[in-house]
Design a protein around this motif. Structure first.
Motif, PDB file in Angstrom:
ATOM      1  N   SER A 269       0.828  -1.209   0.000  1.00 23.84           N
ATOM      2  CA  SER A 269       0.000   0.000   0.000  1.00 23.84           C
ATOM      3  C   SER A 269       0.860   1.256   0.000  1.00 23.84           C
ATOM      4  CB  SER A 269      -0.928   0.020   1.224  1.00 23.84           C
ATOM      5  OG  SER A 269      -1.896  -0.990   1.127  1.00 23.84           O
ATOM      6  N   ILE A 271       0.128   4.844   0.699  1.00 21.48           N
ATOM      7  CA  ILE A 271      -0.995   5.470   1.386  1.00 21.48           C
ATOM      8  C   ILE A 271      -0.978   6.982   1.168  1.00 21.48           C
ATOM      9  CG2 ILE A 271      -2.105   5.782   3.630  1.00 21.48           C
ATOM     10  CD1 ILE A 271      -0.468   3.200   4.481  1.00 21.48           C
ATOM     11  N   TYR A 288       2.656   7.877   2.474  1.00 21.38           N
ATOM     12  CA  TYR A 288       3.300   6.898   3.347  1.00 21.38           C
ATOM     13  C   TYR A 288       3.499   5.600   2.566  1.00 21.38           C
ATOM     14  CZ  TYR A 288       1.047   9.786   7.017  1.00 21.38           C
ATOM     15  OH  TYR A 288       0.591  10.813   7.805  1.00 21.38           O
ATOM     16  N   GLU A 290       3.392   1.575   3.215  1.00 20.26           N
ATOM     17  CA  GLU A 290       3.072   0.520   4.169  1.00 20.26           C
ATOM     18  C   GLU A 290       4.366  -0.227   4.492  1.00 20.26           C
ATOM     19  OE1 GLU A 290       0.758  -3.793   4.250  1.00 20.26           O
ATOM     20  OE2 GLU A 290       0.861  -2.610   2.412  1.00 20.26           O
ATOM     21  N   ASN A 291       4.632  -0.454   5.777  1.00 21.41           N
ATOM     22  CA  ASN A 291       5.862  -1.144   6.161  1.00 21.41           C
ATOM     23  C   ASN A 291       5.564  -2.618   6.396  1.00 21.41           C
ATOM     24  OD1 ASN A 291       8.487  -1.655   6.891  1.00 21.41           O
ATOM     25  ND2 ASN A 291       8.246  -0.948   9.002  1.00 21.41           N
ATOM     26  N   THR A 292       6.080  -3.468   5.505  1.00 22.91           N
ATOM     27  CA  THR A 292       5.976  -4.904   5.729  1.00 22.91           C
ATOM     28  C   THR A 292       7.000  -5.289   6.792  1.00 22.91           C
ATOM     29  OG1 THR A 292       7.623  -5.486   4.055  1.00 22.91           O
ATOM     30  CG2 THR A 292       5.344  -5.199   3.305  1.00 22.91           C
ATOM     31  N   SER A 346       4.436   0.778  11.508  1.00 23.02           N
ATOM     32  CA  SER A 346       3.601   0.139  10.485  1.00 23.02           C
ATOM     33  C   SER A 346       3.537   0.954   9.205  1.00 23.02           C
ATOM     34  CB  SER A 346       2.186  -0.078  11.024  1.00 23.02           C
ATOM     35  OG  SER A 346       1.586   1.158  11.378  1.00 23.02           O
ATOM     36  N   GLU A 347       3.871   2.263   9.291  1.00 19.40           N
ATOM     37  CA  GLU A 347       3.877   3.131   8.122  1.00 19.40           C
ATOM     38  C   GLU A 347       5.175   3.940   8.098  1.00 19.40           C
ATOM     39  OE1 GLU A 347      -0.958   3.899   7.831  1.00 19.40           O
ATOM     40  OE2 GLU A 347       0.380   5.535   8.404  1.00 19.40           O
ATOM     41  N   THR A 389      -3.619   3.667  -1.828  1.00 20.37           N
ATOM     42  CA  THR A 389      -4.617   3.377  -0.793  1.00 20.37           C
ATOM     43  C   THR A 389      -5.034   4.696  -0.158  1.00 20.37           C
ATOM     44  OG1 THR A 389      -3.565   1.242  -0.337  1.00 20.37           O
ATOM     45  CG2 THR A 389      -5.088   2.080   1.313  1.00 20.37           C
TER      46      THR A 389
END
Length: 398
Positions: A269, A271, A288, A290-292, A346-347, A389
């Motif tokens: 994502s 964002i 942003y 998305e942080n895997t 997480s982001e 997203t």
């Protein structure tokens, strides 16, 4: 002088033939070397059918004190058994990557002959057939096409980790691939040139061709400092078929051996949140990633869908984010890598855009792969496809 007879179309002079003739009055022991003309050929030299008759070599003797003496030697090459009655042989081999994948469409030249260059097959093989025996031949591959085919931000991520000594390369081929500016070193300058080729700002690397080739059986004296490696194979003289003249092909700028974007394991994502109105007609959007669990790098083109929309300002929020304006603020190239292994939540905040537009957020932006493949990488090379997203939360004052 010495007389030698050709056997199997070859007569070899070995240093051991002359050691007993050296008179040493100084500091024993001594070393002995053979010179042909001005070339130091080491411990031995082979004469072929073309050298029949009188030949001159020189012996160089050096003792422990550094005293040096030279002695000319006449070598008479004879073919008393008709080994040089003529003949032909084939030269061939394969060109593959470090992983063993065939490299096709490589132009292979055969210096020392008038043969037209050949091109490697889909299996990476090449062949020169019915070449006159007794001659000297030099096999030299060349390929300098599509420099942007292979390099990605994941390569930049890996090269940066090598430069920072976080995860240095252990393969000499990866070090060679990293040196895109031909400086015989790997520096941040190479990263700059790779980025420019990925973005299609430059059509080629400044000095290095898009492919380099190393004889497959070459042993690097120092795998961490591979420069000075040979890029051709010498066959001198050609006596019988030589069909294992193999090379390792190295795609410059591509240290992870060309990840195929079609091997995407999922999505990532990208964002977008609308933050606030600054002045009438201007809007602020924060972007942003998305942080895997192990996000390493990404690249994409962010395009404005509405012709009437214009970007007023770009504000980077992350020092590892690279943003380039490709089309008068209508297309932005975005690249990021986490070679420093920073631990994010997480982001990952990337940048802010301030735009003039009255278009709905859902209709403002799109991701394009026309210039740069839109792709993200985890540190093990797993690929992800970035998608836009839009969280449900819209405006928030800051």
């Amino acid at each position: 002088g010495s007389e030698m007879c050709i056997r199997d179309r070859l007569a070899t002079v070995d240093i051991s033939m002359f050691e007993s003739d050296v008179i040493e009055n100084c500091s024993a022991p001594f070393s002995l070397e053979i010179f042909v003309g001005t070339n130091n050929v080491g411990d031995s030299f082979s004469f072929g059918c073309d050298e029949q008759g009188i030949n001159m070599i020189s012996l160089k003797a050096t003792d422990m004190a550094g005293n040096v003496g030279f002695c000319p030697v006449l070598i008479i090459i004879q073919d008393s058994e008709d080994h040089c009655a003529g003949g032909s042989a084939d030269l061939g081999g394969e060109i593959v990557t470090e992983l063993g994948l065939p490299v096709e469409n490589v132009k292979v030249l055969l210096d020392g002959s008038s043969e037209t260059p050949v091109t490697t097959s889909t299996q990476g093989s090449f062949l020169f057939d019915d070449m006159d025996t007794g001659g000297a031949y030099f096999v030299r591959p060349e390929k300098d096409t599509l420099p942007g085919n292979g390099p990605t931000t994941f390569d930049i991520f890996l090269i940066r980790k090598h430069i920072l000594n976080v995860e240095p390369f252990t393969s000499p081929y990866k070090i060679i691939a990293s040196d895109v500016n031909g400086s015989n070193s790997v520096t941040t300058s190479d990263i700059l040139f790779i980025r420019r080729v990925i973005l299609n700002v430059d059509k080629e690397f400044p000095v290095a061709p898009s492919w380099r080739f190393v004889p497959e059986d070459y042993q690097f004296p120092d795998v961490n400092n591979p420069w000075g490696f040979p890029e051709m194979i010498t066959v001198s003289p050609l006596m019988t078929d030589e069909l294992n003249l193999d090379f390792i092909g190295i795609k410059v700028g591509d240290v992870n051996d060309t990840v195929d974007p079609s091997r995407s394991a999922g999505t990532l994502s990208f964002i977008i949140r609308e933050m606030d109105y600054l002045v009438e007609g201007q809007r602020k959007f924060r972007f942003y990633f998305e942080n895997t669990s192990d996000l390493a790098a990404l690249q994409m083109i962010l395009r404005l869908r509405d012709e009437a929309t214009s970007i007023v300002d770009i504000i980077r929020l992350n020092e590892d984010v690279f943003i380039a304006d490709l089309n008068d603020t209508k297309e932005l190239a975005i690249m990021w890598d986490n070679a420093s292994s920073i631990q994010y939540g997480s982001e990952i905040e990337a940048f802010d855009l301030i735009v003039e537009s009255d278009v709905s957020i859902n209709g403002l932006f799109e991701i394009s792969s026309e210039i740069v493949a839109a792709i993200a990488f985890e540190s093990d090379g797993t690929t992800l496809t970035p998608i836009l997203t839009y969280p449900e939360s819209s405006l928030s004052l800051i």
